[in-house]
Scaffold this motif. Sequence first.
Motif, mmCIF file in Angstrom:
data_model
loop_
_atom_site.group_PDB
_atom_site.id
_atom_site.type_symbol
_atom_site.label_atom_id
_atom_site.label_comp_id
_atom_site.label_asym_id
_atom_site.label_seq_id
_atom_site.Cartn_x
_atom_site.Cartn_y
_atom_site.Cartn_z
ATOM 1 N N PRO A 145 0.822 -1.210 0.000
ATOM 2 C CA PRO A 145 0.000 0.000 0.000
ATOM 3 C C PRO A 145 0.859 1.265 0.000
ATOM 4 C CG PRO A 145 -0.755 -1.554 1.667
ATOM 5 C CD PRO A 145 0.575 -2.065 1.166
ATOM 6 N N ILE A 146 0.324 2.315 -0.554
ATOM 7 C CA ILE A 146 0.928 3.654 -0.613
ATOM 8 C C ILE A 146 2.215 3.649 -1.443
ATOM 9 C CG2 ILE A 146 1.808 5.644 0.676
ATOM 10 C CD1 ILE A 146 0.062 4.803 3.017
ATOM 11 N N SER A 147 3.292 3.083 -0.905
ATOM 12 C CA SER A 147 4.574 3.078 -1.623
ATOM 13 C C SER A 147 4.481 2.329 -2.944
ATOM 14 C CB SER A 147 5.673 2.451 -0.761
ATOM 15 O OG SER A 147 5.824 3.145 0.453
ATOM 16 N N GLY A 148 3.618 1.310 -2.999
ATOM 17 C CA GLY A 148 3.459 0.519 -4.210
ATOM 18 C C GLY A 148 2.853 1.291 -5.370
ATOM 19 N N MET A 149 2.293 2.470 -5.083
ATOM 20 C CA MET A 149 1.733 3.307 -6.155
ATOM 21 C C MET A 149 2.818 3.745 -7.138
ATOM 22 S SD MET A 149 -0.761 5.683 -3.788
ATOM 23 C CE MET A 149 -1.127 6.778 -5.167
ATOM 24 N N PHE A 150 4.076 3.750 -6.666
ATOM 25 C CA PHE A 150 5.182 4.193 -7.516
ATOM 26 C C PHE A 150 6.003 3.018 -8.043
ATOM 27 C CE2 PHE A 150 4.310 7.399 -4.252
ATOM 28 C CZ PHE A 150 4.025 8.498 -5.042
ATOM 29 N N ALA A 151 5.429 1.805 -7.999
ATOM 30 C CA ALA A 151 6.172 0.611 -8.417
ATOM 31 C C ALA A 151 6.619 0.690 -9.878
ATOM 32 C CB ALA A 151 5.321 -0.636 -8.193
ATOM 33 N N GLU A 152 5.827 1.360 -10.729
ATOM 34 C CA GLU A 152 6.173 1.474 -12.138
ATOM 35 C C GLU A 152 7.301 2.473 -12.367
ATOM 36 O OE1 GLU A 152 2.887 2.151 -14.725
ATOM 37 O OE2 GLU A 152 1.562 0.762 -13.662
ATOM 38 N N TRP A 153 7.562 3.298 -11.380
ATOM 39 C CA TRP A 153 8.608 4.316 -11.501
ATOM 40 C C TRP A 153 9.575 4.165 -10.324
ATOM 41 C CZ3 TRP A 153 3.353 5.682 -11.241
ATOM 42 C CH2 TRP A 153 2.742 5.870 -12.481
ATOM 43 N N PRO A 154 10.420 3.136 -10.346
ATOM 44 C CA PRO A 154 11.324 2.862 -9.217
ATOM 45 C C PRO A 154 12.265 4.013 -8.894
ATOM 46 C CG PRO A 154 11.962 1.597 -11.160
ATOM 47 C CD PRO A 154 10.622 2.193 -11.458
ATOM 48 N N ILE A 155 12.520 4.878 -9.865
ATOM 49 C CA ILE A 155 13.433 5.994 -9.624
ATOM 50 C C ILE A 155 12.868 6.964 -8.593
ATOM 51 C CG2 ILE A 155 12.500 7.427 -11.472
ATOM 52 C CD1 ILE A 155 16.204 7.060 -10.425
ATOM 53 N N VAL A 156 11.521 7.008 -8.460
ATOM 54 C CA VAL A 156 10.904 7.957 -7.528
ATOM 55 C C VAL A 156 11.318 7.650 -6.097
ATOM 56 C CG1 VAL A 156 8.720 8.796 -6.577
ATOM 57 C CG2 VAL A 156 8.944 8.417 -9.041
ATOM 58 N N GLU A 157 11.095 6.409 -5.657
ATOM 59 C CA GLU A 157 11.472 6.062 -4.288
ATOM 60 C C GLU A 157 12.987 5.993 -4.132
ATOM 61 O OE1 GLU A 157 9.763 3.398 -0.626
ATOM 62 O OE2 GLU A 157 9.150 2.920 -2.676
ATOM 63 N N ALA A 158 13.688 5.661 -5.209
ATOM 64 C CA ALA A 158 15.148 5.648 -5.144
ATOM 65 C C ALA A 158 15.682 7.045 -4.840
ATOM 66 C CB ALA A 158 15.724 5.142 -6.463
ATOM 67 N N ILE A 159 15.137 8.060 -5.493
ATOM 68 C CA ILE A 159 15.574 9.439 -5.252
ATOM 69 C C ILE A 159 15.177 9.895 -3.859
ATOM 70 C CG2 ILE A 159 15.183 11.836 -5.937
ATOM 71 C CD1 ILE A 159 14.986 10.865 -8.829
ATOM 72 N N PHE A 160 13.960 9.525 -3.429
ATOM 73 C CA PHE A 160 13.484 9.943 -2.104
ATOM 74 C C PHE A 160 14.360 9.366 -1.001
ATOM 75 C CE2 PHE A 160 10.862 8.801 1.629
ATOM 76 C CZ PHE A 160 10.574 10.080 2.077
ATOM 77 N N MET A 161 14.557 8.058 -0.991
ATOM 78 C CA MET A 161 15.338 7.428 0.059
ATOM 79 C C MET A 161 16.811 7.823 -0.025
ATOM 80 S SD MET A 161 13.423 5.785 2.090
ATOM 81 C CE MET A 161 14.765 4.995 2.984
ATOM 82 N N SER A 162 17.346 7.874 -1.237
ATOM 83 C CA SER A 162 18.743 8.269 -1.394
ATOM 84 C C SER A 162 18.957 9.698 -0.916
ATOM 85 C CB SER A 162 19.177 8.140 -2.856
ATOM 86 O OG SER A 162 19.153 6.790 -3.266
ATOM 87 N N GLY A 163 17.965 10.556 -1.154
ATOM 88 C CA GLY A 163 18.051 11.930 -0.681
ATOM 89 C C GLY A 163 18.107 12.007 0.833
ATOM 90 N N LEU A 164 17.340 11.155 1.512
ATOM 91 C CA LEU A 164 17.368 11.144 2.976
ATOM 92 C C LEU A 164 18.730 10.680 3.492
ATOM 93 C CD1 LEU A 164 13.861 9.717 4.021
ATOM 94 C CD2 LEU A 164 14.648 12.073 3.986
ATOM 95 N N PHE A 165 19.270 9.623 2.895
ATOM 96 C CA PHE A 165 20.591 9.146 3.312
ATOM 97 C C PHE A 165 21.652 10.221 3.068
ATOM 98 C CE2 PHE A 165 18.721 4.833 3.111
ATOM 99 C CZ PHE A 165 19.229 4.320 4.289
ATOM 100 N N ALA A 166 21.535 10.916 1.937
ATOM 101 C CA ALA A 166 22.499 11.966 1.623
ATOM 102 C C ALA A 166 22.416 13.118 2.623
ATOM 103 C CB ALA A 166 22.277 12.476 0.201
ATOM 104 N N LEU A 167 21.206 13.482 3.037
ATOM 105 C CA LEU A 167 21.038 14.555 4.021
ATOM 106 C C LEU A 167 21.707 14.202 5.345
ATOM 107 C CD1 LEU A 167 17.396 15.938 3.668
ATOM 108 C CD2 LEU A 167 19.532 17.140 3.246
ATOM 109 N N VAL A 168 21.477 12.975 5.812
ATOM 110 C CA VAL A 168 22.131 12.532 7.044
ATOM 111 C C VAL A 168 23.647 12.560 6.855
ATOM 112 C CG1 VAL A 168 22.341 10.706 8.755
ATOM 113 C CG2 VAL A 168 20.151 11.078 7.610
ATOM 114 N N GLY A 169 24.099 12.158 5.664
ATOM 115 C CA GLY A 169 25.522 12.169 5.371
ATOM 116 C C GLY A 169 26.126 13.565 5.428
ATOM 117 N N VAL A 170 25.396 14.557 4.940
ATOM 118 C CA VAL A 170 25.873 15.948 5.001
ATOM 119 C C VAL A 170 26.097 16.360 6.455
ATOM 120 C CG1 VAL A 170 25.231 18.359 4.604
ATOM 121 C CG2 VAL A 170 24.843 16.659 2.811
ATOM 122 N N GLY A 171 25.119 16.059 7.321
ATOM 123 C CA GLY A 171 25.261 16.393 8.733
ATOM 124 C C GLY A 171 26.436 15.686 9.377
#
Length: 226
Positions: A145-171
């Motif tokens: 549910p919810i996250s599966g709405m973007f299953a056809e566009w894997p880059i969407v969640e890839a950018i979202f999660m990678s962005g969060l990891f990158a933000l923590v990395g900056v700090g």
Amino acid sequence: MPTYNTIMSLAAGAGLLLLVLLGRTLHRDKQFKAEGWALSAGVLGGILTLTGAHMTLTWPFAKYFPFDNIVFGETSLGLGVLLLAAALYLWKRGDQIVAAEDRPAEVAAVAKPLGIFIFGLGLALFGIAAAGVYFQLFAAPADEPISGMFAEWPIVEAIFMSGLFALVGVGAVLFPFALNSFTATKPLTKIAKWMGGVWAVSGAAFLLFGAMNFYTHIGLIVNTMQ
């Protein structure tokens, strides 16, 4: 395909917010109670260390997502141990911190050697973020549910999660430099404010994402039960 990135995400987000609030409290609040902060760091550090260690040492932890051992397991283990170390220090040396003329400088002097490892973790998080986008990791299956709405566009969640990891990395990369000027005698520097800002944003995002995952992961299990 068992994973712990529900409680891991929740605890990691809370841990990042805890560190930001601790720094803010040390710098501004004269009524500092070390015991409460020690208990909070101990609870979150215990959860992350236990789950992170199990995921790190069990290969592959999730049959179809072996990279989860590295992405979630090792990072949670690193943050968990750091929080446990903070809990021990705050519990054992709380009176010393309270009695110090410059509390932020006292804590910064103790934390300074950890800056090497935290800086390294920041670089590792950049590596995870790059891998997440390049290999399009983190995509949820259509049955979730919810996250599966973007299953056809894997880059969407890839950018979202990678962005969060990158933000923590900056700090994390800014952490050792922020410590150099962490004192009650001067206003917070731009580096310290940036570090606190990116950890506050990413911490809140991980906390909310982890809370949502309790629903989405249960829904995925129910939708795929045979």
